[in-house]
Design an enzyme around this catalytic site. Sequence first.
Site, PDB file in Angstrom:
ATOM      1  N   HIS A 303       0.839  -1.205   0.000  1.00  0.00           N
ATOM      2  CA  HIS A 303       0.000   0.000   0.000  1.00  0.00           C
ATOM      3  C   HIS A 303       0.869   1.248   0.000  1.00  0.00           C
ATOM      4  O   HIS A 303       1.844   1.342   0.754  1.00  0.00           O
ATOM      5  CB  HIS A 303      -0.914  -0.010   1.235  1.00  0.00           C
ATOM      6  CG  HIS A 303      -1.844   1.156   1.310  1.00  0.00           C
ATOM      7  ND1 HIS A 303      -2.764   1.447   0.319  1.00  0.00           N
ATOM      8  CD2 HIS A 303      -2.008   2.112   2.278  1.00  0.00           C
ATOM      9  CE1 HIS A 303      -3.455   2.516   0.662  1.00  0.00           C
ATOM     10  NE2 HIS A 303      -3.010   2.938   1.844  1.00  0.00           N
ATOM     11  N   ASP A 320      -3.478   9.139   3.430  1.00  0.00           N
ATOM     12  CA  ASP A 320      -3.664   7.716   3.161  1.00  0.00           C
ATOM     13  C   ASP A 320      -4.992   7.559   2.435  1.00  0.00           C
ATOM     14  O   ASP A 320      -6.045   7.931   2.969  1.00  0.00           O
ATOM     15  CB  ASP A 320      -3.665   6.933   4.471  1.00  0.00           C
ATOM     16  CG  ASP A 320      -3.747   5.420   4.249  1.00  0.00           C
ATOM     17  OD1 ASP A 320      -3.998   4.993   3.114  1.00  0.00           O
ATOM     18  OD2 ASP A 320      -3.564   4.672   5.235  1.00  0.00           O
ATOM     19  N   CYS A 371      -4.147   2.757  -4.972  1.00  0.00           N
ATOM     20  CA  CYS A 371      -3.468   3.571  -3.947  1.00  0.00           C
ATOM     21  C   CYS A 371      -2.286   4.345  -4.527  1.00  0.00           C
ATOM     22  O   CYS A 371      -2.072   5.514  -4.183  1.00  0.00           O
ATOM     23  CB  CYS A 371      -3.006   2.686  -2.802  1.00  0.00           C
ATOM     24  SG  CYS A 371      -1.909   1.332  -3.275  1.00  0.00           S
TER      25      CYS A 371
END
Length: 412
Positions: A303, A320, A371
């Site tokens: 990630h 995030d 991501c």
Amino acid sequence: MTASTPAFFPNLRKRHLDASPLPRHFHGPQSHTRLIQRLRRGFLLLPPEARSLAFDMGNYISSAFGRPSDDGRGLFSRWVRKRQDLTVAMDEEAGTGLPFVDRRRVTDPRKVTLEAEAVKPQQWKKRVPYYKKAYEATTQHNSRLEEIGIDMKFQEEKLSEIRKSDKAVKEDLSELFKPLTAEEENEVHDCFHSRGPSSKVLVLHEPSNIEISKEKFQCLRPRCWLNDEVINLYLELLKEREKREPKRFLKCHFFNTFFYKKLACGKNGYDYKSVKRWTSHKKLGYELIECDKIFVPVHKDVHWCLAIINMKENTFQYLDSLGGMDHNVPRVLARYISEEVKDKSNRVINTSSWHEELVDDIPLQQNGWDCGMFMLKYIDFHSRGLPLSFSQEHMEYFRKRTAKEILRLRAD
């Protein structure tokens, strides 16, 4: 008196005197009876003890002439003190020392106190100046007012940035989402789907010596994770874009994907020496303290996240696309920037007063593979000084646009 007297005085009754000798100081039953009746009518109902000869007020007065006195006054005073609903006062002005009873019934002693205060002359009451009361009331809330003032200042600065950003969005929004031309669409499609060896080099960026093979390039297709080579090359293009148009973009520094892992995951954990030479003035042409923002990609196994050292606002921001937070990242970067500025600029900055901010009002990914693309667009928009005005639905377009910019080796 004649026998005809009762006709003229029908209510007159004959009084029979007792033949027994009277007390020496007794002035007659009439005076004693009248006093009792007077007290009953005008003041209160007396207790049985007050009917005794000890209560004879005439006897008390006679004591003033040297005659023996009794305790009639004491008896009456003790009885009155036991009554909580009466107010007893002494008639000292008359000089008699006789008690009299106030006819008002008092149910609340506080009311009596307030009434007594009300009758005092105005000059007797000591007043506190209004400015002192206002000052005392203000000082009680000093700490809270200070917090509110700081928060208001922060909100005003944030609102000012939003207004600037809104103005910039109106100017640049069309360019940020400009559709690809038919030629660009075909070029990207051929690189994604054409046949040929996967090791074929499609792009070579000589300043950074980064090359992108056909296999590496495939990560920009939908439902794929971005790799280090594609991310690092795109960051190099953003550096060049800023150099071309310095007035249009913020002064930023873009660390590559290997920086944070090298800094935070050395042999002994934190290791500044391993990245000390990455930011020499000779290599960069500037020092990090001169930048507005410093971007640090953070890889969490599978990630991608982004950390920003905001030198202009003295904050450490963490973005995030899944809404998470890693408090260790800002701590590591706080230690790094302190040592970096001390080493390169010989200046001391106290990062303990800097704010650690989890940026939660950001676009979030709705799948498990975008991501890296979200991280690149966070960097792209922040380097322009623009708010993050995109969402998950724009990711397919951004993948094609990034592929086109990498093939042309130019970020728009």
